[in-house]
Each structure stands twice: as C-alpha cells, then as structure tokens.
Design a protein around this motif. Structure first.
Motif, PDB file in Angstrom:
ATOM      1  N   THR A 122      -8.318 -37.535 -88.102  1.00 54.68           N
ATOM      2  CA  THR A 122      -6.772 -37.311 -88.231  1.00 54.68           C
ATOM      3  C   THR A 122      -6.329 -37.109 -86.950  1.00 54.68           C
ATOM      4  O   THR A 122      -5.171 -37.184 -86.510  1.00 54.68           O
ATOM      5  CB  THR A 122      -6.748 -35.853 -89.258  1.00 54.68           C
ATOM      6  OG1 THR A 122      -7.634 -36.510 -90.493  1.00 54.68           O
ATOM      7  CG2 THR A 122      -5.205 -35.754 -89.581  1.00 54.68           C
ATOM      8  N   ASP A 174      -3.340 -40.300 -94.315  1.00 51.35           N
ATOM      9  CA  ASP A 174      -4.808 -39.567 -94.280  1.00 51.35           C
ATOM     10  C   ASP A 174      -5.445 -39.646 -95.706  1.00 51.35           C
ATOM     11  O   ASP A 174      -4.716 -39.466 -96.645  1.00 51.35           O
ATOM     12  CB  ASP A 174      -4.380 -38.211 -93.685  1.00 51.35           C
ATOM     13  CG  ASP A 174      -5.366 -37.576 -92.994  1.00 51.35           C
ATOM     14  OD1 ASP A 174      -6.412 -38.180 -92.464  1.00 51.35           O
ATOM     15  OD2 ASP A 174      -5.139 -36.317 -92.723  1.00 51.35           O
ATOM     16  N   GLU A 175      -6.754 -39.749 -95.312  1.00 56.65           N
ATOM     17  CA  GLU A 175      -7.635 -40.021 -96.283  1.00 56.65           C
ATOM     18  C   GLU A 175      -6.999 -40.747 -97.568  1.00 56.65           C
ATOM     19  O   GLU A 175      -6.800 -40.484 -98.749  1.00 56.65           O
ATOM     20  CB  GLU A 175      -7.602 -38.565 -97.246  1.00 56.65           C
ATOM     21  CG  GLU A 175      -8.177 -37.514 -96.008  1.00 56.65           C
ATOM     22  CD  GLU A 175      -8.805 -35.975 -96.500  1.00 56.65           C
ATOM     23  OE1 GLU A 175      -8.702 -35.887 -97.857  1.00 56.65           O
ATOM     24  OE2 GLU A 175      -8.989 -35.164 -95.578  1.00 56.65           O
TER      25      GLU A 175
HETATM   26 MG   LIG Z   1      -9.109 -35.660 -91.582  1.00 53.82          MG
END
Ligand SMILES: [Mg+2]
Ligand SMILES: Nc1ncnc2c1ncn2[C@@H]1O[C@H](COP(=O)(O)OP(=O)(O)O)[C@@H](O)[C@H]1O
Length: 307
Positions: free
Chosen positions: A82, A145-146
């Motif tokens: 991230t 993200d994810e």
């Molecule tokens: Mg992350």
C-alpha cells in the motif's frame, strides 16, 4: 473561489467508495516511497511501467498493445504494498512535473453491501461516474487497495459462502475496466492484494504488470531495522547509536522471515520489554531487540499464538 473548490473536491463531494482524493505530487508520499526498502530494480520497474502508461496509451491503439492501465502488487501482508502504491503515484506525477495529477483512493469494503444487487450498482457507479469524471479532468491514479474484495475469484465461489452479489461485482469491475481502458488513457489503477489466489484470473489478465513484493531478505531486514532505530534516534539519541553496534547484524539475521511492518513493530515491543524501558526508551538494549525479534518470529510460526 479556489478554496471553495478545493474543499468541495476533498471533503464535501467525495463520491461513495472514494475514501480520499489528493493532488499530486505530495512530498509526504515521496517520503513513504523512500521509506520502503525494496530492490532498486523493482522500484525502477514500477516507476517505468507507470510512466509508460501516461506516455504511450494516448498514442498507441489498443489493437497494437492492449494496455488496461492496471498495475497489481501482490505479496504477504506488511511488505509495503500500500505504501509503495501511494509512493508510486507521487513519483509518477513528479516525473511529469506535476501535470495536474490526482490520486483517488478507493475503499472496496465501503462498496460491499448486504443488500442484493447493491454492490454491483455501487461498483458500476464508482467506475463509470466518479472515476470516469476524474479521468476526464486530468491524469488520474486510482488506488484499489486489497482488490480481492472487489475482483474476487469467481471460480472459487460457492454461492452459499459468497453471495451472488459479489460475483456480479467482479463482473462489473471487469466490464468497467474495459470501458475505462478504451476511453481514458490518462488513467492508471494501482491495485494491491495480500491474497493473489483470491483475485479473479480475468482481473489479473487485465493487469499490465503484476509484481510480487517479497518478504525482506537478510540485507533488507538490516536496512529496515537500522532505519527504524535511526528514526527513533532523532528523539532518543541513545537509540540512534544502536545501528553502529557490532551486534546489530545478529538482530538483522533474527528478523529474517518477518515482514517490514513486523520488524518495525518488533522494535516497539523491544521498547516495551519492561516498564522501566517503556518509561525511558533510551534504556533499550541489543538483547531486548534480539529477544523481541525471536518472540515475533516464534509467534508467527505458531500461527499468531505467543509461545
Ligand atoms: Mg496494504
Ligand atoms: N520493505 C519495507 N521496508 C521498510 N518498511 C516497510 C517495508 N514493508 C513494510 N514496511 C513498514 O510497514 C508499514 C505497513 O506497510 P503497508 O504498505 O501497509 O504494507 P502492505 O500493504 O503490504 O500490508 C509501512 O508503513 C512501513 O513502515
């Protein structure tokens, strides 16, 4: 006028599913990029792929090279994915000397809804309206993200365990990615996943680059540990001297197997090795660090349980 527009954009008018919008470059994100220890060749490859997205896609037809404008970072949790994605957004904008770049951060969990059909709708709206509008306004980088939450592997889904809504959400993401790739060459998605096996193969196939972000090796562990201690040294000068200790390499060796986040947390555990050290962190010793690193590794091999 300008201020009002900024407030609107950043806070008031934030569309559903977009957690944050910011203008690039942003020096804080540059510092984040620098703080992640990763093979320089991998970092250079990421910057080059992101730059190419903005130089090439507007000029070359998709029948020649079918770029989608998606880079996926995969690897174990805590390896800096991230942070790298945010930092990469900054570095890309910086390479184009600003150029009016913006970063949108998508919060996939905010899009998933228990009500049937709502997730698919939210995903479609997010991509076809919010992201498309931003991309029409200037070069745009979107952090997904994810991403496994949004582009879950449909082949692994049982309809009982995973509502059909998620299945439809994955379909919607794929349809929207194709449409955006066609219409907006000024758009780049930076996706991350801790569980690449949970990401739909059709999503992965649309990625222009899939990069595996590994656990830090022996040398990288040493650099993360030393940078962490030096950072503390700005406030606690005695801690800043530990990287020069002849025993620091033993500590680094003890960290192999931990991810970058775990190494930094292990240092905090060492500072909390006794109430006295917690009150006065400058008392921390190499032995405290060694013990904390061993404990962190032991709890990891036992599936998170402390010995
Ligand atoms: Mg992350
Ligand atoms: N390779 C690394 N080098 C230095 N610090 C790291 C590294 N990997 C992780 N970290 C630390 O862990 C924190 C969390 O990283 P993050 O980007 O959230 O990882 P991920 O998204 O892979 O779970 C970072 O802010 C950083 O302090």
């Amino acid at each position: 006028m300008r201020n009002l527009a900024a407030v609107r954009e950043d806070d008031l008018n934030r569309p559903k599913g977009i957690q944050r919008m910011r203008r690039l470059p942003d020096p804080k994100l540059g510092a984040l990029w620098d703080s992640i220890i990763l093979d320089d060749r991998l970092k250079a490859q990421l910057i080059s792929q992101a730059m190419l997205n903005f130089t090439l896609r507007g000029k070359i037809d998709r029948s020649v090279i079918p770029l989608h404008g998606v880079i996926l970072l995969v690897g174990p949790p805590g390896t800096g994915k991230t942070s790298l994605a945010r930092g990469l957004a900054h570095r890309t904008a910086e390479s184009f000397q600003g150029g009016g770049f913006r970063l949108l951060e998508v919060e996939p969990h905010a899009l998933t809804s228990s009500a049937m059909g709502k997730t698919q709708r939210a995903v479609s709206d997010l991509f076809s309206q919010s992201i498309a509008e931003a991309a029409a306004g200037g070069p745009t980088i979107v952090l997904l993200d994810e991403v496994e939450t949004l582009a879950a592997d449909r082949s692994k889904m049982s309809l009982e365990a995973n509502p059909i809504d998620i299945h439809r959400a994955t379909d919607a993401v794929l349809v929207q990615l194709d449409a955006l790739a066609d219409q907006h060459p000024n758009l780049l998605f930076l996706a991350t996943s801790n569980f690449p096996q949970a990401v739909d193969a059709a999503f992965t196939s649309r990625c222009d680059l899939v990069m595996h972000v590994p656990l830090p090796d022996r040398e990288a562990c040493g650099r993360i540990l030393k940078e962490c201690l030096s950072g503390l040294g700005k406030t606690y000068p005695a801690i800043g001297k530990l990287p020069a200790s002849p025993h620091i390499e033993r500590c680094a060796a003890e960290c192999v197997g931990l991810d970058g986040r775990a190494i930094r947390k292990m240092v905090a555990n060492a500072l909390a090795s006794s109430p006295q050290t917690a009150m006065n962190p400058e008392r921390v010793t190499i032995e405290d660090l060694l013990a904390a690193a061993r404990a962190a590794k032991a709890s990891r091999t036992q599936g998170g349980k402390t010995p």
